[in-house]
Design an enzyme around this catalytic site. Structure first.
Site, short mmCIF file in Angstrom:
data_model
loop_
_atom_site.label_atom_id
_atom_site.label_comp_id
_atom_site.label_asym_id
_atom_site.label_seq_id
_atom_site.Cartn_x
_atom_site.Cartn_y
_atom_site.Cartn_z
N GLU A 93 0.77 -1.24 -0.10
CA GLU A 93 -0.02 0.03 0.01
C GLU A 93 0.91 1.40 0.00
O GLU A 93 0.37 2.29 -0.49
CB GLU A 93 -1.11 -0.18 1.25
CG GLU A 93 -2.13 -1.09 1.09
CD GLU A 93 -2.96 -0.74 0.16
OE1 GLU A 93 -3.67 0.15 -0.12
OE2 GLU A 93 -2.99 -1.93 -0.73
N SER A 366 -43.89 -38.23 31.58
CA SER A 366 -43.52 -39.21 32.79
C SER A 366 -41.92 -38.62 33.02
O SER A 366 -41.42 -39.27 34.11
CB SER A 366 -43.53 -40.59 32.38
OG SER A 366 -44.88 -40.97 32.12
#
Length: 690
Positions: A93, A366
């Site tokens: 860059e 149950s």
């Protein structure tokens, strides 16, 4: 008389145009100066804290999710960014970064020549400082005004901050594609690791992405991203940052991306991660969670989570259509700490984010019975006591289901077995004995036990509670069953171990917190009974070849099926059903829930040592006759004998005296609903020595 010569019309027009241009330049320059003066404070605050993403981690260090408001951003100091990435970004860059004062005439000239040669823009002349200025203060419009402003801001940034500070701001601000800002967030998004751990090859690829993230992203075009990586490596070599050997090795290094492995849900363990996010927002507020950069360390273990997800997905896919269920959920916990180890809230988070492990409240059937039997054990009922499984009518309040106030419940298989032991009744999930037991110990006693063990949902105080008619969540039930596995101690459910701010300051830390919910002997005798559910009862399809205990559950009209089982080191609960509450078919008979649990437990317990539960104290096992409840007598046929466990002071002492001719069993009994827990035990439980 001579006429004066007129100035040519074109000359006057030119002067007018020139005046307009001068005025435009003057006013533009004045506006430029005003804008700069107005934004001078912004330059001073360039290094102020950024809005940061919150990161949620599993207990084994895997990122479960990154939470953000619009942008995924994680700010880290330069010391936590790989030197490879820093050098690669500078090379690609702004190779002259440490020499210019914000604007590089050399870079501008170089870019201009390259663009002229190609007849199009192929290279930019902006420095890293200019890019940072554009990101911080300006829009992306292409105009001379913006370029002038960009240059000015870049020079001012260079004047007020060091090169290292500018580079750190840039690496934490720059856009890396896929709505991700900053080096650390990008490293995690692309490679599943922190920026500090990037290899040279990975760093070069990330640097190459910066030129045009939406084009060069390896998720958009992997081959192009590799070419860009190689170009960055060549540039680094040409600049003397790396040598030929390093460049060649980095080119040959295979790049492994993580986004394909970070599932399509955006989060790992998406139901659990959303569960944690909701808790965080409740406690800290939305802004703190989505902008404050919190670090959240959870209890979830990814290997256990993966096994849970695989088990649920496998059974819903392979058996859901056949047995008419479309959803399933699972929760796994450490019973000794309360840590949530895994959570699956449904078959597919993409289709439904509704968390059936937490948000859904369903009839447990149950699987609620152990709370009733626990209350009975606390009333000194023994597993070997005799209770009658016979056709019965219970007097209840008149309801739409029972308009005459008479309730005629049945067993799952619609059969009655006569006199049975309490343990047999639990192992085989018999309804009539459970209702009778609840009636005897008292509904409020059973509710009290359930609440002490961790059930927080409202429980309706009726005899139908024995059949699990009050809705609860899977997380509640799994946490409550943890009390059995932990010898009667209840640990608070914990999903988050620690929360820190972005600077590491601890905001919250949760450590196991235990209270005694049951006496050890009560918990241990219940475990002993529930082991029988797997060895010889309704949960035999959940047998895993090591000591384990569990309870099955099926709700009315087969709308819900449950299995909650445990070993000393882990408890896991499973639910299957349908969101529209439609009935399933054959789920209980083929043991879908026990088999889901078994598949999961066998996967996660491979490397965990086999361990048995403590045996209860103050109990004795003797052989009894189920017809009399007394010790084996000389005339008792083998088929009427059972081994029964009794509290030592309640064990029968006398032998059975029956001749065992043809037994007459009550055809039907009318039983009042009144709860009389303080009255002497009925003949169902009485032994002559009681």
């Amino acid at each position: 008389m001579k006429r004066k010569k007129r100035k040519p019309e074109s000359k006057r027009s030119g002067i007018g145009i020139l005046s307009v241009i001068i005025l435009v330049i003057v006013f533009s320059f004045a506006g430029f100066i005003v804008q700069i003066l107005a934004n001078s404070d912004m330059i001073e605050s360039a290094s102020s804290p950024l809005s940061e993403s919150t990161i949620i981690y599993s207990a084994d260090g895997i990122v479960l999710g990154t939470i953000h408001a619009g942008q995924k951003r994680i700010s880290v100091p330069m010391s936590q960014i790989s030197p490879y990435l820093i050098k690669a970004v500078i090379a690609s860059e702004d190779s002259d970064f440490f020499n210019h004062k914000g604007v590089s005439l050399k870079a501008i000239a170089r870019a201009g020549i390259a663009n002229l040669m190609h007849g199009r823009i192929v290279q930019g002349g902006s420095t890293i400082t200019q890019q940072l200025a554009r990101t911080l203060f300006l829009s992306t419009e292409k105009s001379f005004h913006r370029k002038f402003s960009e240059a000015y801001y870049a020079i001012e940034l260079e004047r007020r901050y060091t090169k290292e500070e500018i580079l750190e701001m840039y690496l934490n601000q720059v856009y890396w594609g896929h709505n991700t800002y900053g080096a650390d967030a990008a490293a995690q998004m692309y490679f599943g690791k922190h920026a500090s751990a990037l290899s040279l090859s990975e760093a070069a690829m990330m640097a190459g992405i910066l030129g045009a993230p939406e084009i060069y992203s390896p998720y958009k075009n992997f081959d192009l991203a590799i070419k860009r990586r190689n170009s960055v490596l060549i540039k680094m070599k040409d600049l003397g940052i790396i040598n030929d050997r390093q460049a060649l090795a980095a080119k040959e290094d295979k790049v492994t991306l993580s986004m394909g492995k970070i599932n399509k849900y955006k989060f790992n363990a998406p139901y659990f991660t959303n569960f944690v996010i909701n808790r965080l927002v409740e406690k800290y507020g939305r802004d703190a969670v989505y902008k404050g950069g919190l670090r959240v360390y959870t209890t979830l273990v990814m290997s256990i989570q993966k096994a849970a997800e695989d088990s649920v997905t496998q059974f819903v896919k392979n058996e859901g259509a056949k047995y008419r269920f479309s959803e399933a959920a699972m929760v796994a916990m450490d019973p000794n700490t309360g840590h949530v180890l895994a959570m699956v809230g449904g078959a597919d988070f993409d289709k439904s984010e509704f968390n059936r492990a937490v948000q859904a409240k369903r009839s447990p059937g149950s699987s609620f019975k152990p709370f009733i039997y626990t209350a009975a054990m606390e009333k000194r009922v023994s597993p070997g006591d005799i209770v009658y499984d016979t056709s019965s009518v219970f007097e209840v309040f008149a309801t739409e289901q029972n308009p005459d106030g008479k309730w005629r419940p049945n067993n799952f298989d619609r059969k009655f077995r006569g006199p049975v032991t309490v343990q047999y009744a639990l192992e085989n999930s018999l309804n009539i004995p459970s209702i009778r037991l609840l009636q005897k110990v008292g509904v409020e006693s059973a509710i009290n036990v359930a609440k002490r063990m961790g059930i927080t949902s409202d429980l309706t105080p009726t005899l139908s509670l024995a059949l699990g008619t009050s809705d609860v969540s899977l997380l509640e039930m799994t946490g409550a069953f943890s009390v059995f596995a932990a010898g009667g101690e209840k640990s608070e459910t914990i999903a988050v171990l620690k929360v820190t701010d972005k600077n590491g300051k601890i905001l919250e830390e949760n450590k196991p917190s235990k209270v005694r919910a049951l006496e050890p002997d009560i918990a241990n005798i219940m475990v002993s009974m529930m082991k029988g559910v797997i060895t010889s009862g309704t949960g035999m399809k959940g047998a895993i070849g090591r000591p384990a205990a569990a309870k099955t559950g099926t709700s009315d009209n087969f709308k819900d099926a449950w299995f909650i089982g445990f070993v000393p080191q882990m408890v896991a609960g499973v639910w299957v059903g349908n969101d529209n509450n439609s009935s399933m078919k054959g789920v209980a008979e083929v043991g879908v829930c026990p088999r889901i649990w078994k598949t999961f437990m066998q996967a996660v317990l491979k490397n965990i040592p086999v361990q048995d539960f403590p045996r209860p104290n103050n109990v004795a096992s003797v052989q009894i006759c189920v017809d009399s409840g007394l010790l084996r007598g000389p005339n008792c046929p083998a088929k009427r004998l059972r081994w029964g466990t009794f509290w030592t002071d309640k064990a029968p002492k006398r032998q059975c005296h029956l001749s065992h001719g043809k037994r007459s069993e009550p055809k039907e009994e009318m039983i009042e609903m009144e709860d009389t827990p303080e009255e002497p035990a009925s003949s169902e439980f009485q032994q002559e020595t009681f």
